[in-house]
Write an enzyme that holds these catalytic residues in place. Structure first.
Site, mmCIF file in Angstrom:
data_model
loop_
_atom_site.group_PDB
_atom_site.id
_atom_site.type_symbol
_atom_site.label_atom_id
_atom_site.label_comp_id
_atom_site.label_asym_id
_atom_site.label_seq_id
_atom_site.Cartn_x
_atom_site.Cartn_y
_atom_site.Cartn_z
ATOM 1 N N LYS A 11 0.710 -1.245 0.003
ATOM 2 C CA LYS A 11 -0.028 0.059 -0.201
ATOM 3 C C LYS A 11 0.963 1.170 -0.123
ATOM 4 O O LYS A 11 2.101 1.162 0.269
ATOM 5 C CB LYS A 11 -0.939 -0.167 1.234
ATOM 6 C CG LYS A 11 -1.957 -1.215 1.137
ATOM 7 C CD LYS A 11 -2.743 -1.059 2.316
ATOM 8 C CE LYS A 11 -3.852 -2.025 2.427
ATOM 9 N NZ LYS A 11 -4.808 -2.227 3.426
ATOM 10 N N TYR A 51 -12.276 -2.554 -3.279
ATOM 11 C CA TYR A 51 -12.980 -2.661 -2.235
ATOM 12 C C TYR A 51 -14.366 -2.619 -2.262
ATOM 13 O O TYR A 51 -15.116 -2.139 -1.268
ATOM 14 C CB TYR A 51 -12.240 -1.670 -1.240
ATOM 15 C CG TYR A 51 -11.000 -1.888 -0.823
ATOM 16 C CD1 TYR A 51 -10.721 -3.128 -0.035
ATOM 17 C CD2 TYR A 51 -9.937 -1.078 -1.053
ATOM 18 C CE1 TYR A 51 -9.543 -3.123 0.574
ATOM 19 C CE2 TYR A 51 -8.813 -1.088 -0.493
ATOM 20 C CZ TYR A 51 -8.333 -2.422 0.311
ATOM 21 O OH TYR A 51 -7.070 -2.648 0.707
ATOM 22 N N PHE A 59 -15.169 3.139 7.827
ATOM 23 C CA PHE A 59 -14.063 3.528 7.115
ATOM 24 C C PHE A 59 -13.640 3.532 5.644
ATOM 25 O O PHE A 59 -12.408 3.873 5.259
ATOM 26 C CB PHE A 59 -12.898 2.577 7.814
ATOM 27 C CG PHE A 59 -13.161 1.007 7.500
ATOM 28 C CD1 PHE A 59 -12.374 0.518 6.309
ATOM 29 C CD2 PHE A 59 -13.885 0.305 8.374
ATOM 30 C CE1 PHE A 59 -12.679 -0.860 6.152
ATOM 31 C CE2 PHE A 59 -13.931 -1.322 8.099
ATOM 32 C CZ PHE A 59 -13.506 -1.595 6.844
ATOM 33 N N ARG A 87 -1.726 -14.584 3.536
ATOM 34 C CA ARG A 87 -2.696 -13.909 4.522
ATOM 35 C C ARG A 87 -1.796 -14.060 5.792
ATOM 36 O O ARG A 87 -1.682 -13.272 6.587
ATOM 37 C CB ARG A 87 -3.928 -14.380 4.579
ATOM 38 C CG ARG A 87 -5.082 -14.150 3.488
ATOM 39 C CD ARG A 87 -5.317 -12.856 3.610
ATOM 40 N NE ARG A 87 -6.346 -12.626 4.353
ATOM 41 C CZ ARG A 87 -7.001 -11.392 4.474
ATOM 42 N NH1 ARG A 87 -6.996 -10.458 3.616
ATOM 43 N NH2 ARG A 87 -7.955 -11.218 5.718
ATOM 44 N N THR A 93 -5.304 -8.242 10.077
ATOM 45 C CA THR A 93 -5.868 -7.041 9.580
ATOM 46 C C THR A 93 -5.342 -5.528 10.481
ATOM 47 O O THR A 93 -4.639 -4.824 10.078
ATOM 48 C CB THR A 93 -7.460 -6.882 9.298
ATOM 49 O OG1 THR A 93 -7.718 -7.718 8.533
ATOM 50 C CG2 THR A 93 -7.816 -5.545 8.663
ATOM 51 N N ARG A 104 2.770 -7.126 9.063
ATOM 52 C CA ARG A 104 1.965 -6.234 9.663
ATOM 53 C C ARG A 104 2.626 -6.375 11.213
ATOM 54 O O ARG A 104 2.631 -5.077 11.799
ATOM 55 C CB ARG A 104 0.551 -6.411 9.645
ATOM 56 C CG ARG A 104 -0.041 -5.989 8.306
ATOM 57 C CD ARG A 104 -1.495 -6.666 8.064
ATOM 58 N NE ARG A 104 -2.107 -6.118 6.823
ATOM 59 C CZ ARG A 104 -3.091 -6.599 6.523
ATOM 60 N NH1 ARG A 104 -3.679 -7.752 6.941
ATOM 61 N NH2 ARG A 104 -3.775 -6.380 5.309
ATOM 62 N N ASN A 114 -2.008 -0.140 7.494
ATOM 63 C CA ASN A 114 -1.250 -1.566 7.502
ATOM 64 C C ASN A 114 -0.603 -1.983 6.379
ATOM 65 O O ASN A 114 -0.226 -3.352 6.236
ATOM 66 C CB ASN A 114 -2.436 -2.432 7.939
ATOM 67 C CG ASN A 114 -3.505 -2.621 6.876
ATOM 68 O OD1 ASN A 114 -3.355 -2.069 5.833
ATOM 69 N ND2 ASN A 114 -4.450 -3.688 7.319
ATOM 70 N N HIS A 117 -1.780 -5.561 1.197
ATOM 71 C CA HIS A 117 -3.139 -6.041 1.082
ATOM 72 C C HIS A 117 -2.880 -7.613 0.644
ATOM 73 O O HIS A 117 -1.770 -7.737 -0.195
ATOM 74 C CB HIS A 117 -3.757 -5.365 -0.031
ATOM 75 C CG HIS A 117 -4.846 -6.193 -0.565
ATOM 76 N ND1 HIS A 117 -6.085 -6.055 0.027
ATOM 77 C CD2 HIS A 117 -4.949 -7.090 -1.669
ATOM 78 C CE1 HIS A 117 -6.838 -6.902 -0.932
ATOM 79 N NE2 HIS A 117 -6.354 -7.517 -1.738
ATOM 80 N N GLU A 128 -9.436 -9.955 -8.116
ATOM 81 C CA GLU A 128 -8.450 -8.696 -8.194
ATOM 82 C C GLU A 128 -7.535 -8.915 -9.190
ATOM 83 O O GLU A 128 -6.947 -7.907 -9.684
ATOM 84 C CB GLU A 128 -7.907 -8.797 -6.420
ATOM 85 C CG GLU A 128 -8.918 -8.553 -5.422
ATOM 86 C CD GLU A 128 -8.410 -8.842 -4.054
ATOM 87 O OE1 GLU A 128 -7.299 -9.173 -3.928
ATOM 88 O OE2 GLU A 128 -9.255 -8.537 -3.119
HETATM 89 O O1 CDP Z 1 -7.052 -6.073 4.179
HETATM 90 P P1 CDP Z 1 -7.691 -7.023 5.019
HETATM 91 O O2 CDP Z 1 -8.313 -8.170 3.972
HETATM 92 O O3 CDP Z 1 -6.949 -7.784 6.201
HETATM 93 O O4 CDP Z 1 -8.994 -6.656 5.720
HETATM 94 P P2 CDP Z 1 -10.299 -5.979 5.268
HETATM 95 O O5 CDP Z 1 -11.297 -6.241 6.300
HETATM 96 O O6 CDP Z 1 -10.524 -6.443 3.863
HETATM 97 O O7 CDP Z 1 -10.150 -4.333 5.113
HETATM 98 C C1 CDP Z 1 -9.557 -3.714 4.161
HETATM 99 C C2 CDP Z 1 -8.602 -2.714 4.717
HETATM 100 O O8 CDP Z 1 -9.413 -1.647 5.385
HETATM 101 C C3 CDP Z 1 -7.708 -3.034 5.845
HETATM 102 O O9 CDP Z 1 -6.541 -3.738 5.295
HETATM 103 C C4 CDP Z 1 -7.521 -1.635 6.221
HETATM 104 O O10 CDP Z 1 -6.465 -0.949 5.597
HETATM 105 C C5 CDP Z 1 -8.829 -0.842 6.253
HETATM 106 N N1 CDP Z 1 -9.535 -1.118 7.507
HETATM 107 C C6 CDP Z 1 -9.614 0.116 8.265
HETATM 108 O O11 CDP Z 1 -9.038 1.048 7.909
HETATM 109 N N2 CDP Z 1 -10.329 0.038 9.499
HETATM 110 C C7 CDP Z 1 -10.861 -1.152 9.865
HETATM 111 N N3 CDP Z 1 -11.759 -1.224 11.041
HETATM 112 C C8 CDP Z 1 -11.037 -2.234 9.040
HETATM 113 C C9 CDP Z 1 -10.124 -2.139 7.792
HETATM 114 MG MG MG Z 2 -9.781 -7.901 2.619
#
Ligand code: CDP
Ligand code: MG
Length: 152
Positions: A11, A51, A59, A87, A93, A104, A114, A117, A128
Site C-alpha cells: 500500500k 474494495y 472506514f 494472508r 488486518t 504487519r 497496515n 493487501h 483482483e
Molecule cells: O486487508 P484485509 O483483508 O486484512 O482487511 P479488510 O477487512 O478487507 O479491510 C480492508 C482494509 O481496510 C484493511 O486492510 C485496512 O487498511 C482498512 N480497515 C480500516 O481502515 N479500518 C478497519 N476497522 C478495518 C479495515
Molecule cells: Mg480484505
C-alpha cells in the site's frame, strides 16, 4: 503440484516507508514465485471496485483516500496455497493483533496504515488479479528453484 495465485499489494504507506523490497523478500524466501509486478497510483474508481465489498463500512471513504494517496506496488504471487499462506505472511488486518514475524506484526501499528493487501480467497484473488492486471502482464514461467522448494 496444485498451484494458485494471490494478489498482493504494498500500500502507499509501505511504498513510502521503503518496505517494497522487504515484502517481496518475504514471499520470495518462503518459496513463492512472482508472476506479475507493477507500480501504479490507482484511481478512486479502481479502488471502489477493488474494495466494493466494504462500501458500507464507516472506514470506506478514508480507505479509498489512503489507498489512492500514492503509488501502490501491485503483485501476483504463485505457489501452493498462495492465498492462505499469503494472508499468514501479512498478519492480521489490525497490526495490533498481528504476530511478530508477520509483515504487519513487524512493520505496522494502525489498522488504517497496515502497509499491505492480500486476497482473502481464491475467488477474490481471481477477481483482483483481473482488475489490476492485463492477461499479458501475468507471466507463466518455471522458476529454477522449483524442484528445491517442492518435493512433488
Ligand atoms: O486487508 P484485509 O483483508 O486484512 O482487511 P479488510 O477487512 O478487507 O479491510 C480492508 C482494509 O481496510 C484493511 O486492510 C485496512 O487498511 C482498512 N480497515 C480500516 O481502515 N479500518 C478497519 N476497522 C478495518 C479495515
Ligand atoms: Mg480484505
Amino acid at each position: 503440484m496444485t498451484s494458485e495465485q494471490t494478489f498482493i499489494a504494498v500500500k502507499p504507506d509501505g511504498v513510502q516507508r521503503g518496505l517494497v523490497g522487504e515484502i517481496i523478500c518475504r514471499f520470495e524466501k518462503r518459496g513463492y514465485k512472482l508472476a506479475a509486478i507493477k507500480l501504479v497510483t490507482p484511481t478512486q474508481e479502481h479502488l471502489e471496485k477493488h474494495y466494493e465489498d466494504l462500501k458500507d463500512k464507516p472506514f470506506f471513504k478514508g480507505l479509498i483516500t489512503y489507498m489512492g494517496s500514492g503509488p501502490v506496488c501491485a503483485m501476483v504471487w504463485e505457489g501452493r496455497e498462495a492465498v492462505k499462506v499469503g494472508r499468514q505472511l501479512l498478519g492480521a488486518t489490525n497490526p495490533m493483533a498481528s504476530q511478530p514475524g508477520t509483515i504487519r506484526g513487524d512493520y505496522a501499528i494502525d489498522v488504517g496504515r497496515n502497509v499491505c493487501h492480500g486476497s482473502d480467497a481464491v475467488e477474490s484473488a481471481k477477481k483482483e488479479i483481473d482488475l489490476w492486471f492485463k492477461k499479458e502482464e501475468v507471466n507463466s514461467w518455471k522458476k529454477a528453484e522449483h524442484d528445491w522448494v517442492y518435493e512433488k
